[in-house]
Design a protein around this motif. Structure first.
Motif, PDB file in Angstrom:
ATOM      1  N   UNK A 157      13.553  21.442   6.069  1.00 48.25           N
ATOM      2  CA  UNK A 157      13.120  21.063   7.178  1.00 48.25           C
ATOM      3  C   UNK A 157      13.836  19.836   7.826  1.00 48.25           C
TER       4      UNK A 157
ATOM      5  N   UNK B  47      16.713  19.919  10.014  1.00 47.02           N
ATOM      6  CA  UNK B  47      16.689  20.486  11.239  1.00 47.02           C
ATOM      7  C   UNK B  47      16.261  19.349  12.193  1.00 47.02           C
TER       8      UNK B  47
ATOM      9  N   UNK C 164      16.401  15.783  14.178  1.00 49.14           N
ATOM     10  CA  UNK C 164      17.227  14.991  14.998  1.00 49.14           C
ATOM     11  C   UNK C 164      18.457  14.224  14.235  1.00 49.14           C
TER      12      UNK C 164
ATOM     13  N   UNK D 287      12.075   9.789  15.920  1.00 51.65           N
ATOM     14  CA  UNK D 287      13.157  10.618  15.684  1.00 51.65           C
ATOM     15  C   UNK D 287      13.213  11.617  16.759  1.00 51.65           C
ATOM     16  N   UNK D 288      12.108  12.216  17.080  1.00 48.13           N
ATOM     17  CA  UNK D 288      12.026  13.526  17.936  1.00 48.13           C
ATOM     18  C   UNK D 288      12.321  13.164  19.239  1.00 48.13           C
TER      19      UNK D 288
ATOM     20  N   UNK E 120       5.322  21.911  11.335  1.00 50.22           N
ATOM     21  CA  UNK E 120       6.530  22.050  10.508  1.00 50.22           C
ATOM     22  C   UNK E 120       5.701  22.128   8.940  1.00 50.22           C
TER      23      UNK E 120
ATOM     24  N   UNK F 228      11.837  19.304  18.966  1.00 52.22           N
ATOM     25  CA  UNK F 228      10.932  19.719  18.137  1.00 52.22           C
ATOM     26  C   UNK F 228      10.400  21.117  17.817  1.00 52.22           C
TER      27      UNK F 228
ATOM     28  N   UNK G 165      13.409  23.004  16.716  1.00 51.75           N
ATOM     29  CA  UNK G 165      13.633  22.991  15.134  1.00 51.75           C
ATOM     30  C   UNK G 165      12.552  23.689  14.227  1.00 51.75           C
ATOM     31  N   UNK G 166      11.456  23.912  15.068  1.00 50.05           N
ATOM     32  CA  UNK G 166      10.480  24.720  14.268  1.00 50.05           C
ATOM     33  C   UNK G 166      10.757  26.178  14.189  1.00 50.05           C
TER      34      UNK G 166
END
Lengths: 336, 370
Positions: free
Chosen positions: A52, A55, A57, B104-105, B197, B227, B230-231
């Motif tokens: 994970x 993935x 950023x 971060x996201x 996640x 996010x 990414x999931x």
């Protein structure tokens, strides 16, 4: 609701509470059993975490810095052409008149903004090039470790010091939890737990630590500096530093002792369980010893580092010529 | 001293979100208790336009007999307007997500939440009383120096959760079930601090160990695009891409269908100031399994299974037990409904009015009330 109803409801709630607590225990037992049976080793969960992380950023699967630069480039230009179109003629005409009236001023400001942002982006690109050069040079300076270097030291075996460490750490255990970093196979953790002390371990992910977790010991996957950075100030009764102490760089060791001083409660103990440098060199051989990025320190050096940050070395335990256990105490504040 | 009027300030007023609903019910509770009460907002969404007055129209003149109740959850200029008012001030704290879980996201949110934290500290001085959604939130208020605090969980109407299920959505979900496999549900913003996640990891473990056909439905709008994307990529990478359904925001009827069809409500959130969907699930008879984090254990109470072990294996094991043990399921459904009743609108209104009465008792000592 009558009194009887209330009592019945109360009994029902108590039964339900007890039943759910029992179910939770059974779930915990099943989790432990599955781990012990090897159905689901902690390493699998770690792999999920690592996957994970790729993935995110700032992960490693893509060059996000390049993407971010492209995005910044696109956003760095301010358009002076204000949208003035409209389906309604009158509205469009009003917008056009307003735009004309303000255009000279807007153009003046936006032109300067564009100059500024393009200069800034140019600097960022130059920085990117320089950082890229540095990364390339560093990668050449730091060659990939040889296979024999990766297994330099599994850490000192705590077995010769078990009894005394359990006794010394137990004497201060009322100040908080005891942390062993890195805990390896969990020998010391098991002994502390067996003596009734609240101890847990962290380990960056050795198979020995997986096996320790499978036996029901509280072992978390974490790196030492990262974990200590998240531990509350003065919350640990004892901190046992093992494994990592033999291979850290000088800067990492300085940070380690600073974090140890910060996280251990007044009156608590810091124990360094290290490998004797001579014994280590003999084990790994001259080539690996010379090429190793970090090497074990003498107990005197550890005593110096710990004393310098204000800890008091209270004992250097002897039990095995290949290792040592240095015990330092954090002074409790003087009472008036 | 009891005021004649308690007006609320909310930075952005939306009708369907937890704070918007709370604000509307609070206004009604205050009016029913004999106070005059209005809502002021910087932004008002169309569905509640007419329910709030624009904050820009608020004149600086002192309003005798008025208190201000400010809803705080993120950094906003409305906090400065509130702080600058000369009348007595009460804060209602709905918690602020720690910046470290978001930056971060969604780096653009970082400034807002950090500003919110600073404003929370700054407002401790002018506010003579503060409300918190949970003891978890109240502890933050106490740490920041708020002198008088009280826990008042968010006000919402449990009956409003009993929406008629959208027949099309329900039919589609039931068709999926015919192929076998349990349905896990989580409702909430698709955001890193809700840790969807971790739910995907737990589903992967669950499918490998217990139920290869199980599905996970993540219902809620996304915070940004990174996010949720990414999931999806993560789910595909670990082989559960088809089993993870990220729906985005859905209608009330569709949401009802998800609650009706699901087997278990799973929550792995790392940070929640309260978590209304947990109560929604308990009220609708859906068993809850949640990780113990932030205010979640307090909200779930004894109405669900709260796991101290945050591993995917623990969540998968607990969910499997809930899905396959009818006796446990029955106990959880009853316990969940009992717990949800604690948050009934009637009791919530009583708590809010009682809190204001308590505030009136300490008000004479408050700054700006002399």
């Amino acid at each position: 609701m009558t009194t009887d109803d209330t009592a019945a409801a109360g009994t029902g709630e108590a039964d339900s509470r007890a039943y759910l607590a029992q179910v939770q225990r059974e779930i915990d037992d099943e989790v432990r059993r599955r781990r012990a049976a090897g159905d689901f080793p902690p390493s699998f969960e770690r792999k999920l975490d690592e996957l994970f992380a790729r993935f995110t950023p700032t992960g490693t699967s893509d060059d996000h810095f390049t993407d971010a630069l492209k995005l910044a480039d696109r956003s760095a230009y301010f358009d002076t052409k204000v949208p003035i179109g409209s389906r309604k003629t009158a509205k469009g005409a009003v917008r056009f008149a307003l735009w004309q009236a303000e255009a000279w001023f807007m153009n003046y400001v936006v032109t300067q903004l564009n100059h500024f942002s393009s200069s800034t982006m140019r600097v960022v690109h130059l920085l990117d090039e320089r950082v890229g050069d540095l990364e390339r040079e560093l990668s050449e300076l730091t060659p990939a470790p040889l296979p024999e270097e990766e297994v330099l030291s599994p850490g000192a075996d705590p077995a010769p010091y078990l009894e005394e460490l359990v006794e010394r750490l137990g004497a201060v255990a009322d100040r908080g939890r005891i942390l062993q970093a890195e805990c390896g196979a969990g020998t010391l953790l098991a002994a502390l737990g067996g003596a009734g002390h609240d101890a847990y371990g962290i380990d960056p992910g050795s198979s020995a630590a997986d096996a320790a977790a499978a036996t029901g010991l509280e072992v978390r996957r974490d790196d030492v500096l990262g974990h200590l950075g998240s531990v509350g100030p003065e919350s640990l009764a004892g901190l046992v530093l093992a494994g990592c102490v033999d291979r850290m760089s000088t800067a990492e060791r300085r940070r380690l002792v600073a974090l140890a001083e910060l996280t251990v409660a007044p009156g608590g103990l810091v124990v360094v369980l290290g490998t004797e440098p001579a014994a280590w060199e003999e084990t790994v051989g001259p080539v690996a010893a010379d090429l190793a990025p970090g090497r074990p320190l003498h107990p005197d050096t550890w005593a110096h580092l710990l004393t310098r940050i204000g800890l008091e070395v209270v004992a250097t335990l002897a039990g095995d010529p290949a290792s040592f256990a240095l015990v330092a105490s954090k002074r409790a504040p003087a009472t008036t | 001293m009891r005021p004649d009027r308690i007006d609320q300030i909310v930075p952005s007023f939306a009708g369907r979100d937890a704070i918007g609903t709370h604000v509307l019910h609070t206004r009604q509770a205050l009016r029913d208790a004999g106070y005059q009460s209005d809502v002021w907002a910087i932004d008002t969404l169309p569905e509640v336009r007419g329910e709030a007055r624009p904050l820009a129209e608020l004149t600086p003149a002192r309003r005798p007999g008025t208190w201000w109740l400010f809803h705080h959850s993120i950094g906003t200029p409305a906090a400065d307007i509130f702080a600058g008012r000369p009348e007595p001030k009460v804060l209602d704290y709905h918690n602020i997500t720690p910046a470290g879980l978001l930056d971060r996201w969604a780096p653009w949110v970082r400034d807002e939440v950090e500003l919110g934290r600073r404003q929370l500290v700054e407002l401790a001085r002018p506010c003579f009383f503060a409300l918190a959604d949970s003891s978890y939130n109240e502890a933050e208020l106490t740490a920041d120096g708020y002198p008088h605090t009280r826990v008042v969980p968010p006000l919402f109407d449990l009956a409003a959760f009993e929406e008629t299920a959208d027949p099309e959505v329900e039919a589609r979900l039931r068709a999926d079930r015919r192929a076998g496999g349990a349905d896990w549900l989580f409702v909430g913003r698709v955001a890193p601090h809700k840790a969807q996640h971790d739910l995907i990891k737990a589903l992967a473990v669950h499918r490998r160990l217990h139920d290869p056909e199980a599905r996970l439905h993540l219902v809620g709008s996304g915070m940004g695009e990174d996010y949720p994307r990414a999931l999806q990529r993560f789910a595909q990478r670990i082989g559960v891409g088809d089993a993870v359904r990220i729906t985005g925001m859905v209608s009330a009827g569709a949401l009802a269908a998800y609650y009706r069809v699901a087997d278990v409500f799973v929550c792995a959130s790392e940070h929640e100031g309260f978590c209304v969907p947990v109560v929604e699930a308990m009220h609708l008879g859906l068993p809850v399994v949640a990780h113990a984090a932030a205010a979640v254990p307090e909200t779930v109470g004894e109405g669900g299974l709260v796991l101290a072990d945050r591993s995917p294996l623990a969540l998968a094991t607990a969910a499997q037990r809930v899905v396959t043990d009818p006796g446990l399921r029955k106990v959880l459904v009853e316990a969940g409904r009992a717990r949800a009743r604690y948050f009934s609108l009637e009791r919530g209104r009583e708590r809010m009015v009682a809190a204001m009465e308590e505030a009136a008792r300490v008000a004479p000592d408050a700054p700006g009330t002399a």
